[in-house]
Design a protein around this motif. Sequence first.
Motif, PDB file in Angstrom:
ATOM      1  N   PRO A  14       9.556  17.773  -7.175  1.00 52.90           N
ATOM      2  CA  PRO A  14      10.543  18.781  -6.430  1.00 52.90           C
ATOM      3  C   PRO A  14      11.704  18.125  -6.101  1.00 52.90           C
ATOM      4  CG  PRO A  14       8.167  18.907  -5.384  1.00 52.90           C
ATOM      5  CD  PRO A  14       7.966  17.697  -6.196  1.00 52.90           C
ATOM      6  N   SER A  15      12.689  18.737  -6.494  1.00 54.60           N
ATOM      7  CA  SER A  15      14.123  17.996  -6.470  1.00 54.60           C
ATOM      8  C   SER A  15      14.493  17.920  -4.910  1.00 54.60           C
ATOM      9  CB  SER A  15      15.352  18.828  -7.077  1.00 54.60           C
ATOM     10  OG  SER A  15      15.038  20.294  -6.583  1.00 54.60           O
ATOM     11  N   GLU A  16      13.852  18.833  -4.040  1.00 52.74           N
ATOM     12  CA  GLU A  16      14.508  18.572  -2.598  1.00 52.74           C
ATOM     13  C   GLU A  16      13.570  17.512  -1.819  1.00 52.74           C
ATOM     14  OE1 GLU A  16      11.368  21.775  -3.334  1.00 52.74           O
ATOM     15  OE2 GLU A  16      13.186  21.197  -3.956  1.00 52.74           O
ATOM     16  N   ALA A  17      12.566  17.166  -2.681  1.00 54.70           N
ATOM     17  CA  ALA A  17      11.579  16.156  -1.911  1.00 54.70           C
ATOM     18  C   ALA A  17      12.393  14.915  -1.109  1.00 54.70           C
ATOM     19  CB  ALA A  17      10.615  15.569  -2.839  1.00 54.70           C
ATOM     20  N   ARG A  18      12.201  14.688   0.204  1.00 53.68           N
ATOM     21  CA  ARG A  18      12.931  13.666   0.821  1.00 53.68           C
ATOM     22  C   ARG A  18      12.254  12.175   0.667  1.00 53.68           C
ATOM     23  NH1 ARG A  18      12.063  11.041   5.227  1.00 53.68           N
ATOM     24  NH2 ARG A  18      13.983  10.197   6.508  1.00 53.68           N
ATOM     25  N   LEU A  19      12.885  11.240  -0.092  1.00 48.45           N
ATOM     26  CA  LEU A  19      12.079   9.965  -0.437  1.00 48.45           C
ATOM     27  C   LEU A  19      12.455   8.680   0.324  1.00 48.45           C
ATOM     28  CD1 LEU A  19      12.336  10.651  -4.185  1.00 48.45           C
ATOM     29  CD2 LEU A  19      10.564  11.151  -2.763  1.00 48.45           C
ATOM     30  N   PRO A  20      11.634   8.019   0.395  1.00 47.58           N
ATOM     31  CA  PRO A  20      12.223   6.620   1.339  1.00 47.58           C
ATOM     32  C   PRO A  20      13.003   5.831   0.436  1.00 47.58           C
ATOM     33  CG  PRO A  20       9.837   6.402   0.401  1.00 47.58           C
ATOM     34  CD  PRO A  20      10.407   7.874   0.218  1.00 47.58           C
ATOM     35  N   GLY A  21      13.654   4.896   1.148  1.00 42.63           N
ATOM     36  CA  GLY A  21      14.768   3.908   0.607  1.00 42.63           C
ATOM     37  C   GLY A  21      14.188   2.615   0.528  1.00 42.63           C
ATOM     38  N   SER A  22      12.940   2.463   0.975  1.00 51.77           N
ATOM     39  CA  SER A  22      12.345   0.922   0.997  1.00 51.77           C
ATOM     40  C   SER A  22      10.926   1.430   1.186  1.00 51.77           C
ATOM     41  CB  SER A  22      13.018   0.176   2.217  1.00 51.77           C
ATOM     42  OG  SER A  22      12.556   0.759   3.406  1.00 51.77           O
ATOM     43  N   PHE A  23      10.311  -0.085   0.906  1.00 48.50           N
ATOM     44  CA  PHE A  23       8.588  -0.037   1.050  1.00 48.50           C
ATOM     45  C   PHE A  23       8.449   0.020   2.337  1.00 48.50           C
ATOM     46  CE2 PHE A  23       4.903  -2.253   1.084  1.00 48.50           C
ATOM     47  CZ  PHE A  23       3.846  -1.498   0.139  1.00 48.50           C
ATOM     48  N   ASN A  24       8.749  -0.389   3.417  1.00 42.78           N
ATOM     49  CA  ASN A  24       8.567  -0.133   4.605  1.00 42.78           C
ATOM     50  C   ASN A  24       8.631   1.355   5.034  1.00 42.78           C
ATOM     51  OD1 ASN A  24       8.096  -2.913   5.173  1.00 42.78           O
ATOM     52  ND2 ASN A  24       9.978  -3.230   5.962  1.00 42.78           N
ATOM     53  N   GLU A  25       9.730   1.940   4.597  1.00 46.19           N
ATOM     54  CA  GLU A  25       9.734   3.337   5.039  1.00 46.19           C
ATOM     55  C   GLU A  25       8.608   4.379   4.274  1.00 46.19           C
ATOM     56  OE1 GLU A  25      13.470   5.229   4.128  1.00 46.19           O
ATOM     57  OE2 GLU A  25      14.515   3.599   5.192  1.00 46.19           O
ATOM     58  N   PHE A  26       8.288   3.759   2.866  1.00 50.52           N
ATOM     59  CA  PHE A  26       7.084   4.571   2.237  1.00 50.52           C
ATOM     60  C   PHE A  26       5.768   4.249   3.119  1.00 50.52           C
ATOM     61  CE2 PHE A  26       3.551   4.131  -0.859  1.00 50.52           C
ATOM     62  CZ  PHE A  26       3.769   5.233  -1.612  1.00 50.52           C
ATOM     63  N   LEU A  27       5.463   3.200   3.471  1.00 45.96           N
ATOM     64  CA  LEU A  27       4.182   2.995   4.218  1.00 45.96           C
ATOM     65  C   LEU A  27       4.351   3.797   5.585  1.00 45.96           C
ATOM     66  CD1 LEU A  27       3.846  -0.942   4.125  1.00 45.96           C
ATOM     67  CD2 LEU A  27       2.655   0.873   2.910  1.00 45.96           C
ATOM     68  N   ILE A  28       5.430   3.836   6.327  1.00 46.76           N
ATOM     69  CA  ILE A  28       5.452   4.687   7.568  1.00 46.76           C
ATOM     70  C   ILE A  28       5.324   6.256   7.267  1.00 46.76           C
ATOM     71  CG2 ILE A  28       7.017   5.617   9.486  1.00 46.76           C
ATOM     72  CD1 ILE A  28       8.458   2.748   9.091  1.00 46.76           C
ATOM     73  N   GLU A  29       5.637   6.569   6.018  1.00 46.37           N
ATOM     74  CA  GLU A  29       5.826   7.969   5.716  1.00 46.37           C
ATOM     75  C   GLU A  29       4.282   8.285   5.469  1.00 46.37           C
ATOM     76  OE1 GLU A  29       7.300  11.611   5.024  1.00 46.37           O
ATOM     77  OE2 GLU A  29       8.320   9.923   5.828  1.00 46.37           O
ATOM     78  N   ILE A  30       3.695   7.463   4.720  1.00 48.20           N
ATOM     79  CA  ILE A  30       2.258   8.039   4.271  1.00 48.20           C
ATOM     80  C   ILE A  30       1.185   7.795   5.496  1.00 48.20           C
ATOM     81  CG2 ILE A  30       2.675   7.482   1.928  1.00 48.20           C
ATOM     82  CD1 ILE A  30       0.888   4.938   2.190  1.00 48.20           C
ATOM     83  N   LYS A  31       1.597   6.607   6.506  1.00 45.80           N
ATOM     84  CA  LYS A  31       0.983   6.785   7.534  1.00 45.80           C
ATOM     85  C   LYS A  31       0.992   7.885   8.313  1.00 45.80           C
ATOM     86  CE  LYS A  31       0.330   1.729   7.587  1.00 45.80           C
ATOM     87  NZ  LYS A  31       1.038   0.509   8.305  1.00 45.80           N
ATOM     88  N   LYS A  32       2.189   8.343   8.704  1.00 50.26           N
ATOM     89  CA  LYS A  32       2.499   9.435   9.476  1.00 50.26           C
ATOM     90  C   LYS A  32       1.841  10.636   9.054  1.00 50.26           C
ATOM     91  CE  LYS A  32       6.667  11.860  11.245  1.00 50.26           C
ATOM     92  NZ  LYS A  32       8.011  11.927  11.024  1.00 50.26           N
ATOM     93  N   ASN A  33       1.969  10.744   7.886  1.00 52.62           N
ATOM     94  CA  ASN A  33       1.547  12.249   7.285  1.00 52.62           C
ATOM     95  C   ASN A  33       0.189  12.280   6.800  1.00 52.62           C
ATOM     96  OD1 ASN A  33       4.359  13.943   7.404  1.00 52.62           O
ATOM     97  ND2 ASN A  33       4.843  11.980   6.381  1.00 52.62           N
ATOM     98  N   HIS A  34      -0.587  11.208   6.779  1.00 49.14           N
ATOM     99  CA  HIS A  34      -1.970  11.220   6.616  1.00 49.14           C
ATOM    100  C   HIS A  34      -2.371  11.935   5.187  1.00 49.14           C
ATOM    101  CE1 HIS A  34      -3.078   9.535  10.392  1.00 49.14           C
ATOM    102  NE2 HIS A  34      -2.524  10.582  10.987  1.00 49.14           N
ATOM    103  N   TYR A  35      -1.263  11.558   4.093  1.00 47.94           N
ATOM    104  CA  TYR A  35      -1.659  12.421   2.885  1.00 47.94           C
ATOM    105  C   TYR A  35      -3.046  12.117   2.323  1.00 47.94           C
ATOM    106  CZ  TYR A  35       3.445  12.383   2.906  1.00 47.94           C
ATOM    107  OH  TYR A  35       4.874  12.695   3.209  1.00 47.94           O
TER     108      TYR A  35
END
Length: 537
Positions: free
Chosen positions: A111-132
Amino acid sequence: MQLRISPSMRTITISSNNGVLDSMKVKVGTAARPPPYRNLFYTVLILAFLLPFVFILTAVVTLEGVDNCSSLDCLGRRLGPKLLGRRTDHSVRLMRDLYKTLNHVNFEEIPSEARLPGSFNEFLIEIKKNHYDIKTFAVFLKATMESMDREAKRSKLAEQLHKHFAADAIPKGIHCLSLRLADEYSSNALARKQLPSPELLPLLSDNSLHHFVLLTDNVLAASVVLTSTVRSSLRPKKIVFHVITDKKTYPVMHSWFSLHPPSPAIVEVKGIHQFDWLTRENVPILDAIESHHGVRNHYHGDHAKGSNFTDNPRIFASKLQARSPKYISLLNHLRIYLPELFPNLNKVIFLDDDVVIQRDLSPLWDINMAGKLNGAVETCNGDDKWVMSKRFRTYFNFSHPIISNNLDPDECAWAYGMNIFDLNAWRKTKIRDTYHYWLKENLKSNLMLWKFGTLPPALIAFRGHIHPIDPSWHMLGLGYQEKSNIDNVRKAAVIHYNGQCKPWLEIGFKHLKPFWTKHVNYSNEFIRNCHILKPEE
């Protein structure tokens, strides 16, 4: 009747007394003998050895898990679960499920509107926060990697564009040097003295000497070429330099070599304006090159237009280099007129201004050209597959019928920059006419035949006239191949900084610059006052 018992106690024989062989044997059942103690000992010994071994291997697998697998571990993992009845590790099944999911989402649109992280740390925080779950995680991972890949490519393209502009710009130090030398020419009689002195003029057409031709508007580069040639020569007194420049640079070049002659060699400096026959009326094709609207748009237009993040950075860099304005300058095309520029000379060595001479070039004058007129290094074979892999397909558009019907894409290309030209043999050909013809054809096709400077028409014009020389005479690519083999650089007779990263620019490769800078006199007052500083060691 007689009774006989066997020694083994296993049979009894009964026979009659009359000697008749009327007998019978009776088997007597006996208890089995106990096994020998020696066999029991061996059995216990083997078990004592195997059981600890199996225990240790199984313990290693249990403690380390499935991710580590040395040759010893793997044996334990194969034997342990089988011997102990263990089931396959759950992490193996997990990895299989992950591979399957990643392969599945590889074909899904993000999806083009998806909000994406700008770093690996942001990526980890995102997946931990949302329990994908595993599929959402895979989609998120793919989107993040694609986004980062686009950013990396944009940065690469921007870098190549900045290099292109830097390569075409005049460094502040060299601009300062030119202004000071021009001022010196107007105010200092020594800077205007005749080159060479009147008594040496006959040597300019003496065919017993070694004549070098240099076409340039870069005074610092020209000084390095001449200095390195003289330093490397075993017979510098036999060298004659012919430096040709444009009208605006003529006072600068004349001033420098008047004040800093490359003794004991002889040098003459001439401007294009001093050749009466070299006018746009006599050479209309050159005027057409500079005035043609397609040419001007190609070489002076928006060089970033039409590029996007999907472009290969290396291909993009090649396209930018092909759009350098130097390719449409009269000075750059002047090499095709060498027989007319030097009507009294039989043979010359042509040098580009971005070369450094590291070995005596005298043996080149003794090469048997076998009737050919252009001694050059071929660029289709060599260890460096990026630099030495140039064939006609590299330079020409073989999707165009004019090219495909006349040229062979597998024909080997050769290098401009250090060439031995037999001018007598050249004068007997129609090379210049062929060169002009193909320039006109390219203009008619709106530059669809090729878009890479002066080499393509020369490749066509000199077909059948090339004498290959050993590659050690001329090493190419130091201006775009950062990983040039240093040992080969040291051994080459001539090293060529062709490409954008010239050694006098900030973008030049630091480890390759010293081969060039060692021929710059940083104690010279003009160079010192213009802050042309020696690079850091």
